[in-house]
Scaffold this active site. Sequence first.
Site, PDB file in Angstrom:
ATOM      1  N   GLN A 132      -1.625  19.398 -11.673  1.00 13.81           N
ATOM      2  CA  GLN A 132      -0.569  18.485 -12.105  1.00 13.81           C
ATOM      3  C   GLN A 132      -0.311  18.531 -13.610  1.00 13.81           C
ATOM      4  O   GLN A 132       0.821  18.309 -14.048  1.00 13.81           O
ATOM      5  CB  GLN A 132      -0.879  17.068 -11.639  1.00 13.81           C
ATOM      6  CG  GLN A 132      -0.816  16.938 -10.117  1.00 13.81           C
ATOM      7  CD  GLN A 132      -0.899  15.503  -9.656  1.00 13.81           C
ATOM      8  OE1 GLN A 132      -0.895  14.555 -10.449  1.00 13.81           O
ATOM      9  NE2 GLN A 132      -0.980  15.319  -8.343  1.00 13.81           N
ATOM     10  N   ASP A 183       6.790  10.212 -13.026  1.00 14.47           N
ATOM     11  CA  ASP A 183       5.641  11.097 -12.826  1.00 14.47           C
ATOM     12  C   ASP A 183       5.774  11.848 -11.493  1.00 14.47           C
ATOM     13  O   ASP A 183       5.561  13.062 -11.422  1.00 14.47           O
ATOM     14  CB  ASP A 183       4.346  10.279 -12.833  1.00 14.47           C
ATOM     15  CG  ASP A 183       4.284   9.336 -14.019  1.00 14.47           C
ATOM     16  OD1 ASP A 183       3.875   9.779 -15.093  1.00 14.47           O
ATOM     17  OD2 ASP A 183       4.676   8.165 -13.856  1.00 14.47           O
ATOM     18  N   ILE A 227      11.575  -6.077  -3.410  1.00 11.18           N
ATOM     19  CA  ILE A 227      12.867  -5.660  -2.865  1.00 11.18           C
ATOM     20  C   ILE A 227      13.992  -6.287  -3.676  1.00 11.18           C
ATOM     21  O   ILE A 227      14.156  -7.513  -3.692  1.00 11.18           O
ATOM     22  CB  ILE A 227      12.984  -6.049  -1.375  1.00 11.18           C
ATOM     23  CG1 ILE A 227      11.805  -5.478  -0.581  1.00 11.18           C
ATOM     24  CG2 ILE A 227      14.322  -5.575  -0.802  1.00 11.18           C
ATOM     25  CD1 ILE A 227      11.634  -3.976  -0.692  1.00 11.18           C
ATOM     26  N   SER A 269       4.926   5.157  -4.292  1.00  9.09           N
ATOM     27  CA  SER A 269       5.468   6.513  -4.357  1.00  9.09           C
ATOM     28  C   SER A 269       5.218   7.284  -3.060  1.00  9.09           C
ATOM     29  O   SER A 269       5.999   8.148  -2.673  1.00  9.09           O
ATOM     30  CB  SER A 269       4.844   7.273  -5.532  1.00  9.09           C
ATOM     31  OG  SER A 269       5.201   6.667  -6.756  1.00  9.09           O
ATOM     32  N   SER A 320       0.818  -1.215   0.000  1.00 11.87           N
ATOM     33  CA  SER A 320       0.000   0.000   0.000  1.00 11.87           C
ATOM     34  C   SER A 320       0.849   1.261   0.000  1.00 11.87           C
ATOM     35  O   SER A 320       0.339   2.360   0.171  1.00 11.87           O
ATOM     36  CB  SER A 320      -0.920   0.006   1.229  1.00 11.87           C
ATOM     37  OG  SER A 320      -0.156   0.006   2.424  1.00 11.87           O
ATOM     38  N   GLU A 342      12.938   3.767  -7.857  1.00 10.11           N
ATOM     39  CA  GLU A 342      13.685   4.872  -7.245  1.00 10.11           C
ATOM     40  C   GLU A 342      13.029   6.226  -7.541  1.00 10.11           C
ATOM     41  O   GLU A 342      13.694   7.218  -7.816  1.00 10.11           O
ATOM     42  CB  GLU A 342      15.155   4.850  -7.693  1.00 10.11           C
ATOM     43  CG  GLU A 342      15.922   3.653  -7.146  1.00 10.11           C
ATOM     44  CD  GLU A 342      17.418   3.796  -7.280  1.00 10.11           C
ATOM     45  OE1 GLU A 342      17.939   4.910  -7.153  1.00 10.11           O
ATOM     46  OE2 GLU A 342      18.087   2.767  -7.520  1.00 10.11           O
TER      47      GLU A 342
END
Length: 625
Positions: free
Chosen positions: A532, A437, A221, A194, A191, A433
């Site tokens: 945005q 966006d 990971i 970003s 959950s 990373e």
Amino acid sequence: MLRLARVNIQKLDALHSRCFAAVASKKAHEKDIAQGPARQNESFMANIFRGSLVPTQVFPYPDVLTSEQKELTASLIDPFERFFAEVNNAARNDENSKIDDNTLTALWELGAFGIQVPSDFGGLGLNNTQYGRLCEIVGANDLGLGITIGAHQSIGFKGILLFGTPEQKEKYLPKVASEKVYAAFALTEPSSGSDAASIKCRAVKSADGKHYVLNGSKIWISNGGMAEIMTVFAQTEQTDKKTGEKKDKVTAFIVERSFGGVTSGPPEKKMGIKASNTAEVYFEDVKIPIENILGEEGEGFKVAMNILNNGRFGMGATLAGTMKECIKKATEHANNRVQFGQKIKNYGAIQEKLAQMNILQYATESMAFAISQNMDSGSQDYHLEAAISKVYASECAWYVCDEAIQILGGMGFMKETGLERVLRDLRIFRIFEGTNDILRLFVALTGIQYAGSHLKEVQRALKKPTANLGFIFKEASKRAASTVGLGGTDLSPYVIDELQPYAKKTAACIDLFGQTVEELLLKYNKNIVHQQFTLSKLANAAIDIYAMIVTQSRASRATRLNLPTANHELSLTKALTLQASDRALMNLRNATSSYHQELNKEMSLIAQSVCENSGVHTSGVIDLN
């Protein structure tokens, strides 16, 4: 002129009163005020958001390596290249979804897992620029293997290098540098992608205060199934020292698999970078000693962001190497393939592709090493540039590889050529990373925050005008002159004569950029965070401006040093500036145009309708009833 200056100052005053810190908390802002004036931010990109030119990080093009450092780097290039030519097999790694033990052993012997670890702890002790040069070699040969190396040191144990105590460094750095102990960076959760601050993984401090107990899980990971040491981020309950209020805040921990309770799922099946190990990691009542907190309790988000910001330049260097290899394969084919009685290199369509591919590679490489050398010279102000370089590199590399496949035609589509593997591997770089966006929003909002802080300085000065006449007049004059087309940014002292016309194009973009930021803030004030569509255009203009600046600086350096590549670098820079300046001006004009406001509204309505109807929502073209 004076009347116009007064009008501009009045606008600035009104703008400041409604401006806000777009990405900083109120508490952090109050802390800054209490501490007095902040140190000068030397970021070139941050300063153009407020219409200022601070050239120190881009002109002249940085050159920080000593002769000894250059010699050391040169001595490592041949062993690294021989490893990829004689030991590593990228196609086999991809086919097996695994790097074999012999290859990994050879990498350890090469020192590839401890490139930036100080030699006192068993590493090679290289700086960021030297690391970037080796990243180029890795990127040119095997991105899947590169992820294994990068996940280990660029983010896996980077936190220990940046925030570790002397005791933590003494204990862990020798292990991860030379003792075949793998590291991983565990932040992402089902959950929490970003939105890293929304993580659910939780650590509870023991009653005696000697350890934390960690529970939760992390997904996707890199090195997750093989890492023995992990930098893990979890929510912890913290007490505000002033108010006594208890709040959840993220804390970073150094977690060893040997602590017990750490398990991992099977390797994920992925589109690309198959050679790297990607797995879910589970934590069940993991007992973490209090001395394994990384940084300060409750400051884990800061640790995570610094780790990611610190390593992003390496992605640019890596992908610059990937592009070099793609261009090499495309050029070899163009030089030899004959169609319609001519080698295809003679056709304009192919020439345009090859030229564009080289332009983008040159800009990507220029960004990466400008940033790394600023970091090596001690700069703390590189985060905007690093985010820009990550976005630019990942998108340019995809374009370059795709065009290389197009030049090779059917051969490019075949597995044996290797480009289809590279294309699959490249797709993740626009996601991990920091998705591109989100990073575009980061660039725009961070820059806007900095612009807003400057406008606060103007307001403070206006409250005591007699004591700040010089500052007030300087600000008024600058904006008044810019408004009537006088003054403005002057890049002429920094570039060679041949690039002066191109520097003027860039300067025009910078001037319009600063004006556009002020106009947008004046119009939207605190609601700018919700615009945005507009923020993305602003970020795209910023990206193009930085590309122009670093290439003009690098090409000027090449000419002044009379390098054999100077003329070619000038051509690359001129072509890039012609393209990028047009795009930047277009994006800046579109950011404030009523036409694009209407278009943005319609695009938003379309997206809402599509989501409400779970996909395409149009009537049938053919009536089947």
